[in-house]
Design an enzyme around this catalytic site. Structure first.
Site, PDB file in Angstrom:
ATOM      1  N   GLY A 289      -8.520  32.597 -14.032  1.00  0.00           N
ATOM      2  CA  GLY A 289      -7.086  32.606 -13.785  1.00  0.00           C
ATOM      3  C   GLY A 289      -6.720  33.314 -12.498  1.00  0.00           C
ATOM      4  O   GLY A 289      -7.287  33.032 -11.432  1.00  0.00           O
TER       5      GLY A 289
ATOM      6  N   ASP B  76      -9.125  21.153 -15.667  1.00  0.00           N
ATOM      7  CA  ASP B  76      -9.567  19.768 -15.531  1.00  0.00           C
ATOM      8  C   ASP B  76      -9.600  19.347 -14.063  1.00  0.00           C
ATOM      9  O   ASP B  76     -10.515  18.644 -13.629  1.00  0.00           O
ATOM     10  CB  ASP B  76      -8.637  18.838 -16.314  1.00  0.00           C
ATOM     11  CG  ASP B  76      -8.636  19.136 -17.802  1.00  0.00           C
ATOM     12  OD1 ASP B  76      -9.682  19.596 -18.313  1.00  0.00           O
ATOM     13  OD2 ASP B  76      -7.603  18.915 -18.447  1.00  0.00           O
TER      14      ASP B  76
END
Length: 312
Positions: free
Chosen positions: A225, A255
């Site tokens: 993150g 993704d």
């Protein structure tokens, strides 16, 4: 450019809305309504094809919502193979609240898959023709934890590389079986895999390198993150800090990362450069709220901001 295939065992119809303010029990009017086909493998195929690659997506679809998913996939002009099931395709929602700038995400568990259905899926995948198979997303109820292991064995018998991006028991089983090209755990998923709370970049890198040297995967990309990402190879690990951008959404970042990194590897780029491109794509995906995923122009712009890595 080598072609890929993706598998989405638990796809979604992704719906996104904007609202002025979330208020319980009240009817809340929405705007900026948007529908897209979703689920890990479908998202990877969408980004991979945007980048100019060839991807065939295998996905499960069924119930009264299945035709809607099929139509959304057709709108994306994806090369796809629909695997029918009885249960209804799930619908996931992302709601952006303008009052706070926060995004709320609602994701059902998915339909229950019968043994007949998941075994038929294996039969279909045994005919897949690609250089790399990307197994991405969660397993729906009813599918055994070792399902991705079974798929990976089918691919290994035919010399097809396998990328695994999942979580929980499905990821653990896949890593234990080994022989993968790439896995992309989050930091939390890596901690679960190694059974301890690794903290520093060096600790994270060493834990990921141990997975590589044990023959479980050639590459391990750990996404963290706002703290950045780590790539582990047999020769060691590399770290990239997160880009300083304002994130409007978290949908599809992982993704997009996988799609761009696999695309770069399939194009013959070095592992570290592919890692940089994956980082740029993951960052590009969060620039806008909703389910749009990463776009090539944004990836290129973000790539100019990603730190260079030697020997890429």
């Amino acid at each position: 450019m080598k072609s890929i295939a993706t598998l989405t065992m638990n796809p979604t119809i992704d719906v996104s809305y904007d609202v002025a303010q979330m208020r319980h029990t009240h009817k809340i009017r929405t705007d900026n309504e948007w529908y897209a086909p979703g689920g890990g493998g479908i998202n990877v195929a969408r980004v991979f094809t945007r980048l100019g690659g060839q991807a065939r997506c295998y996905y499960l679809s069924g119930g009264p919502t299945g035709p809607a998913l099929d139509g959304l996939i057709a709108e994306q002009a994806l090369d796809s193979v629909r695997i029918p099931i009885a249960g209804p395709t799930r619908i996931a929602s992302a709601v952006l609240e303008h009052a706070t700038g926060k995004e709320y995400r609602f994701t059902p568990g998915g339909p229950r898959i019968s043994e007949t259905e998941w075994r038929h899926c294996l039969d279909v995948l045994a005919e897949a023709d690609c250089a790399t198979m990307v197994l991405s997303g969660s397993l729906p109820p009813g599918v055994p934890d070792d399902f991705y292991v079974r798929v990976a064995r089918l691919m290994a018998d035919r010399g097809i590389d396998v990328v695994l991006d999942s979580s929980g028991a499905a990821l653990k089983a896949g890593v234990e079986a080994g022989g993968l090209l790439l896995i992309k755990p989050s930091l939390g998923e890596l901690r679960t895999l190694v059974g301890r709370a690794v903290q520093s970049v060096d600790d994270i890198g060493e834990a990921a390198v141990a997975i590589v040297r044990a023959g479980k995967a050639r590459l391990v990309a750990v996404t963290m993150g706002h703290e950045g990402a780590v790539l582990a190879r047999a020769s060691g690990h590399a770290f990239l800090p997160a880009l300083r951008i304002e994130a409007a959404s978290a949908v599809g970042a992982g993704d997009s990362f996988v799609a761009a990194m696999v695309h770069a590897l399939s194009s013959g780029k070095g592992e570290l450069e592919a890692f940089r491109i994956g980082m740029a794509a993951g960052s590009a995906a969060v620039l806008r709220a909703g389910t749009g995923l990463a776009h090539p122009a944004d990836i290129e712009r973000m790539l100019q901001m990603v730190e260079p890595l030697a020997n890429g």
